[in-house]
Design a protein around this motif. Structure first.
Motif, PDB file in Angstrom:
ATOM      1  N   VAL A 198      -1.272   4.621   6.427  1.00 55.85           N
ATOM      2  CA  VAL A 198      -1.389   3.163   6.277  1.00 55.85           C
ATOM      3  C   VAL A 198      -1.037   2.446   7.580  1.00 55.85           C
ATOM      4  CG1 VAL A 198      -0.418   1.164   5.050  1.00 55.85           C
ATOM      5  CG2 VAL A 198      -0.825   3.301   3.823  1.00 55.85           C
TER       6      VAL A 198
ATOM      7  N   LYS B 174      -6.133   1.367   5.273  1.00 53.46           N
ATOM      8  CA  LYS B 174      -5.654   2.742   5.145  1.00 53.46           C
ATOM      9  C   LYS B 174      -6.787   3.759   5.209  1.00 53.46           C
ATOM     10  CE  LYS B 174      -5.842   3.586   0.255  1.00 53.46           C
ATOM     11  NZ  LYS B 174      -6.103   2.312  -0.379  1.00 53.46           N
TER      12      LYS B 174
ATOM     13  N   GLU C 153       0.835  -1.199   0.000  1.00 47.48           N
ATOM     14  CA  GLU C 153       0.000   0.000   0.000  1.00 47.48           C
ATOM     15  C   GLU C 153       0.875   1.257   0.000  1.00 47.48           C
ATOM     16  OE1 GLU C 153      -3.320   1.267  -0.754  1.00 47.48           O
ATOM     17  OE2 GLU C 153      -3.716  -0.601   0.311  1.00 47.48           O
TER      18      GLU C 153
END
Ligand code: ASP
Length: 452
Positions: free
Chosen positions: A384, A418, A242
């Motif tokens: 995140v 996230k 991510e």
């Protein structure tokens, strides 16, 4: 899938800065001497020794460009040759590099493939390292295969694994390349030695993939934006994917898949500070982590189409029609924040190109909204952390920090891992700074438990 790990194989991948000169080779030797585990060593092409210098891979691409135009390649070529000859001489290796270089020069002038030329940085680096460490040289062109579509052929794992057959020996393999379906040398994308290292780790059924570079692990934010961001000691594969997708320059994102599928942890470490623990990238974080954020990353240049329509929530199929419209224009979608009467679609501006007007016309015609708003030059800022979903008050802290830093307009999108905030492009840096600062005083951004 989890493979059973052969007790104590470790794959060490050394990046360009770690093999930049003979002194770095000596550091590698010292690192390996302390490590009694069986090892496969994967090397990049020598990188820059100082900021004014070019990476050897860049010089190799330059040689190809010049040769293609029929121009002399001697000036970049001699820089390449001299770097390797110097390592050979300083380490007293007698590896026959001068003769091979002469042959390589002729091949370049004769118009050999671009990928072959680019791969020679890793090839010569590997040849020298194998000789220096008295290790077996493994030729990736004989064991890492690409299929017709240019994807890694999974049979590579077995083919390569068979080459690491003798536990009493050390193996050295050049990174960055393999062979295509016709047996020609083919490279991965730039930075691809990380992928070679991951493939070697999977092939050796290693217990650990150590990725050696010139920083002591990953940082929680971009140091060009946030002053002295804390290092990360442990992070999950999901978090790292991510973060790198959202713009953090970590290691090659395609290097995650081979080791993730096999459950092999990655340890990012510093060749120049080998006692630092670095960052562990693992499939599963420990049950209890004291802090829940892995990092903050951001990307610029997004566009957002927002529609408002009273009673939209009662109109069955509204969201599908809105999304389908982007599909019809071959535009992939980044985020879809919604509320009772509004829905927004955030897309990378480069996907939109000159389609913005056509999309707007379709939205107005098909959805008949009360209002349609289009904004460009937006940024996405992602906070995140796998633990965020469990923690109350996290969103409040993020948005409070943003509001305090500047009068940000934003929309928010959440998922389990996230929180993404969309804000004006020019505000990307201050927003990241603010978001980091909001968690700074409470914690050192560090997770309490180390992986080992
Ligand atoms: N030497 C290649 C590059 O510069 C591959 C690598 O270093 O990973 O992209």
């Amino acid at each position: 899938m989890t493979v059973s790990h052969a007790a104590d194989w470790v794959v060490h991948k050394f990046g360009g800065s770690s093999v930049a000169d003979h002194r770095q080779f000596l550091k590698i030797q010292a690192i390996l001497e302390k490590d009694k585990r069986r090892s496969v060593i994967v090397v990049s092409a020598p990188g820059k020794r100082h900021s004014g210098e070019a990476k050897l891979t860049d010089l190799l691409y330059l040689c190809h460009e010049l040769a293609k135009k029929g121009m002399p390649v001697d000036s970049p070529f001699s820089l390449i040759r001299d770097r390797f000859l110097e390592i050979e001489k300083e380490l007293k290796l007698n590896a026959g590099i001068a003769e091979e270089m002469e042959k390589f020069h002729r091949q370049i002038v004769d118009g050999v493939d671009r990928d072959f030329i680019a791969s020679r940085g890793e090839y010569f680096s590997g040849r020298l390292m194998a000789k220096f460490l008295n290790a077996v040289f493994v030729e990736p062109g004989e064991a890492i295969f690409f299929d017709k579509a240019g994807r890694l052929d999974p049979k590579s794992y077995d083919a390569l694994g068979k080459l690491f057959s003798d536990p009493s020996k050390r193996y050295v393999m050049p990174g960055f390349y393999g062979a295509d379906a016709k047996g020609r040398i083919k490279t991965f994308s730039r930075g691809g030695s990380d992928i070679s290292g991951a493939i070697a780790a999977r092939a050796a059924k290693a217990e650990l993939y150590e990725n050696w570079t010139d920083v002591s692990g990953l940082l929680m934010a971009d140091p060009r934006i946030v002053e002295n961001p804390h290092p990360l000691d442990i992070v999950s594969y999901r978090e790292i994917r991510e973060l790198s997708y959202m713009g953090a320059s970590v290691f090659h994102d395609e290097a995650i898949a081979p080791v993730r599928e096999a459950g092999i942890p990655i340890n990012i470490r510093n060749t120049n500070k080998p006692d630092d623990a670095g960052t562990m990238i693992v499939s599963k974080l420990p049950e209890v982590t004291r802090y829940d954020i892995a990092g903050v990353a951001g990307k610029k240049n997004f566009s957002m189409f927002s529609v408002e329509k009273t009673m939209m929530n009662k109109e069955v199929g509204f969201a599908r029609k809105f999304l389908e419209l982007f599909e019809n224009h071959q535009v992939s979608i980044e985020h879809c924040p919604t509320s009772i009467d509004t829905m927004s679609v955030v897309v990378a501006s480069e996907e939109i190109g000159d389609k913005s007007e056509a999309i707007r016309e379709d939205v107005l015609r098909i959805l008949q909204p009360d209002n349609l708003d289009t904004e460009h030059e937006l940024s996405l800022i992602a906070v995140v952390g796998e633990g965020m979903a469990r923690q109350s008050g996290m969103a409040a802290r993020v948005f409070k920090a943003l509001a305090a830093a500047a009068n940000h307009d934003y929309v928010a999108a959440y998922d389990a891992i996230k929180k993404a905030v969309v804000s004006g492009s020019w505000r990307c840096a201050s927003a990241s700074r603010a978001t980091c600062a909001s968690s700074g005083p409470r914690s050192s951004w560090r997770r309490a438990r180390k992986w080992r």
